[in-house]
Design a protein around this motif. Structure first.
Motif, short mmCIF file in Angstrom:
data_model
loop_
_atom_site.label_atom_id
_atom_site.label_comp_id
_atom_site.label_asym_id
_atom_site.label_seq_id
_atom_site.Cartn_x
_atom_site.Cartn_y
_atom_site.Cartn_z
N PRO A 148 19.09 44.20 21.40
CA PRO A 148 19.08 42.88 21.93
C PRO A 148 18.25 42.29 22.45
N GLY A 149 18.25 40.74 22.27
CA GLY A 149 17.27 39.93 23.46
C GLY A 149 18.64 39.36 24.40
N VAL A 150 18.24 38.30 25.17
CA VAL A 150 19.24 37.71 25.59
C VAL A 150 20.51 36.72 25.38
N ASN A 151 21.39 37.06 25.96
CA ASN A 151 22.85 36.48 25.49
C ASN A 151 23.24 35.73 26.10
N ASP A 152 23.75 34.10 25.44
CA ASP A 152 24.39 33.39 25.95
C ASP A 152 25.56 33.12 25.25
N LEU A 153 26.26 33.94 26.47
CA LEU A 153 27.74 33.61 26.21
C LEU A 153 28.61 33.19 26.97
N ARG A 154 27.87 31.98 27.51
CA ARG A 154 28.97 31.16 28.92
C ARG A 154 30.02 30.66 27.95
N SER A 155 30.26 30.75 26.33
CA SER A 155 31.18 29.44 26.39
C SER A 155 31.97 30.48 25.56
N LEU A 156 32.06 31.42 25.86
CA LEU A 156 33.06 33.18 25.35
C LEU A 156 33.38 33.02 26.87
N VAL A 157 33.59 32.57 27.78
CA VAL A 157 34.66 32.73 29.14
C VAL A 157 35.50 31.90 29.35
N ASP A 158 37.12 32.39 29.27
CA ASP A 158 37.48 31.96 29.59
C ASP A 158 37.97 30.40 28.21
N ARG A 159 37.51 31.21 26.99
CA ARG A 159 37.47 30.49 25.81
C ARG A 159 39.33 30.04 25.73
N ARG A 160 39.29 28.70 25.31
CA ARG A 160 40.64 28.98 24.60
C ARG A 160 41.10 27.94 23.56
N LEU A 273 54.19 42.24 21.98
CA LEU A 273 54.95 40.72 21.70
C LEU A 273 55.96 40.70 20.45
N ARG A 274 57.17 39.90 20.63
CA ARG A 274 58.21 39.61 19.67
C ARG A 274 58.29 38.57 19.60
N PRO A 275 57.98 37.46 18.71
CA PRO A 275 57.97 36.24 18.78
C PRO A 275 59.32 35.36 18.71
N ALA A 276 60.56 36.25 18.64
CA ALA A 276 61.73 35.56 18.27
C ALA A 276 62.40 37.06 17.83
N GLU A 277 63.65 37.18 17.54
CA GLU A 277 64.61 37.80 17.03
C GLU A 277 64.13 38.13 15.47
N GLY A 278 63.86 39.24 14.61
CA GLY A 278 63.75 39.81 13.61
C GLY A 278 62.16 39.39 13.34
N ALA A 279 61.18 38.94 14.14
CA ALA A 279 59.74 38.13 13.68
C ALA A 279 58.61 39.66 13.96
N ARG A 280 57.74 39.72 13.02
CA ARG A 280 57.22 40.55 13.33
C ARG A 280 56.18 40.65 14.49
N PRO A 281 56.31 41.78 15.33
CA PRO A 281 55.46 42.26 16.70
C PRO A 281 53.86 41.86 16.56
N VAL A 282 53.31 41.51 17.90
CA VAL A 282 52.54 40.70 18.07
C VAL A 282 51.47 41.50 19.01
N ARG A 283 50.34 41.86 18.94
CA ARG A 283 49.90 43.32 20.02
C ARG A 283 49.03 42.36 20.71
N ILE A 284 49.49 43.01 22.28
CA ILE A 284 49.44 42.55 22.91
C ILE A 284 47.40 43.04 23.86
N ALA A 285 46.65 41.84 23.36
CA ALA A 285 45.12 41.81 23.79
C ALA A 285 44.56 41.28 24.46
N ARG A 286 43.20 41.94 25.36
CA ARG A 286 42.22 40.46 25.82
C ARG A 286 41.25 40.62 24.71
N LEU A 287 40.56 39.27 24.27
CA LEU A 287 39.77 38.73 23.82
C LEU A 287 39.20 37.82 23.52
N LEU A 288 39.54 36.67 24.57
CA LEU A 288 39.18 35.46 24.97
C LEU A 288 38.25 36.00 26.35
#
Length: 334
Positions: A148-160, A273-288
């Motif tokens: 690894p060298g120098v990482n410029d990851l500023r664009s990933l911080v608070d990515r929306r 997180l289940r978005p609606a009744e009967g919907a497929r559940p979604v794993r809650i994670a912190r990726l961004l």
């Protein structure tokens, strides 16, 4: 976090940790000369650039620049006098993978004097996991591990990203235990991104944003016990309602109910997180953001909660995959 509030790692998580690292003593032990390198494994080389055959090739180091769409640019400094063929490539190998889709080759071309460049566009899908990075200079030699060298990851911080994105791709470069370059990749859709966590004596309040789905009637958060399911095959589950504003959500998970279901030892509960009744559940994670491994970076207190005649400690944490979970831990020896 004080020592008294730390929660111990479960046996299942210890196995997960070992599978992620895959860095055995054989990869760095003396007397490894003549050992055949194992493609896709941390055994391919060490941080000093030396291979397992004892050779000391010229150091190859890559700087990484991330863009807000999820793409990565790799800039390498080639050793002086290095000849680069037209077929040169930056090679990514999925750790532990052996299928045709577990290796990605990116063209590696000149980018100024002594510099080489490869680009991983956001449109190129990488399976979830850890990808080791190599340079194949087209000189007939085996691809060499990159440092690894120098990482410029500023664009990933608070990515929306746009909330309506169907599938979210995240790649974060990091240094392995031996100091080599690797990427942590996630590919999810829909995705529930965890934001702020507020820990209080009565429970944890989680805010976040849902991508790739729209919350509707019956939307709720679910905590699922990771222990062996009951006779009906379903995991023990605690459900709580969501407060929704557009794609943003908030919920509070009470600790008392989790404590009341504690059986023994250290018990993790995964958050969905289940978005609606009967919907497929979604794993809650912190990726961004720009943190590849959040478990050792984001630390939250574990609070004492009554449980019958004793007390348990309950607190949120991020798993080795950056998924959100809550652990209920009994007194030492239970």
């Amino acid at each position: 976090m004080t020592a008294s509030s730390e929660l111990t790692m479960t046996g299942e998580e210890m196995k997960e940790s070992a599978a992620i690292e895959q860095e055995s003593a054989a990869g760095a032990a003396p007397g490894g000369a003549g050992r055949r390198a194992v493609p896709g494994s941390e055994k391919d080389g060490r941080a000093d650039g030396s291979g397992t055959d004892g050779a000391a090739p010229g150091e190859l180091r890559a700087d990484c620049i991330a863009d807000s769409a999820g793409g990565l640019t790799f800039d390498l400094t080639a050793p002086q006098g290095t000849a680069v063929a037209w077929s040169a490539a930056l090679v990514l190998r999925l750790r532990g993978g052996d299928g045709a889709d577990d290796e990605v080759r990116l063209p590696l071309g000149p980018n100024g004097a002594g510099r080489l460049r490869a680009v991983l566009p956001s449109t190129v899908a990488l399976a979830e996991g850890r990808w080791n990075a190599y340079a194949d200079l087209g000189d007939g030699r085996d691809p060499r591990r990159l440092l690894p060298g120098v990482n410029d990851l500023r664009s990933l911080v608070d990515r929306r990203p746009l909330a309506g994105v169907g599938r979210l791709g995240v790649r974060i470069p990091y240094a392995t235990k031996f100091g080599n370059l690797a990427l942590r990749s996630w590919l999810r859709g829909p995705h529930a991104e965890a934001g702020d966590l507020l820990v209080a004596p009565d429970g944890v309040t989680v805010t976040g944003r849902l991508y790739g789905a729209v919350p509707a009637a019956g939307a709720r958060a679910e905590a699922r016990a990771r222990r062996t399911p009951g006779p009906d095959g379903e995991p023990d589950t605690v459900s709580v309602p969501l407060t929704v504003e557009g794609p943003d959500f908030t919920f509070t998970l009470p600790y008392e109910e989790l404590a009341g279901r504690w059986e023994s030892g250290s018990e993790p509960w995964d958050l969905w997180l289940r978005p609606a009744e009967g919907a497929r559940p979604v794993r809650i994670a912190r990726l961004l953001d720009d943190v590849a491994d959040k478990k050792q970076v984001f630390s939250y207190p574990a609070l004492a909660v009554p449980c019958g005649a004793t007390q348990v400690r309950v607190g949120p944490y991020y798993t080795l995959d950056n998924d959100l979970a809550v652990r209920v831990a009994g007194p030492a020896g239970d």
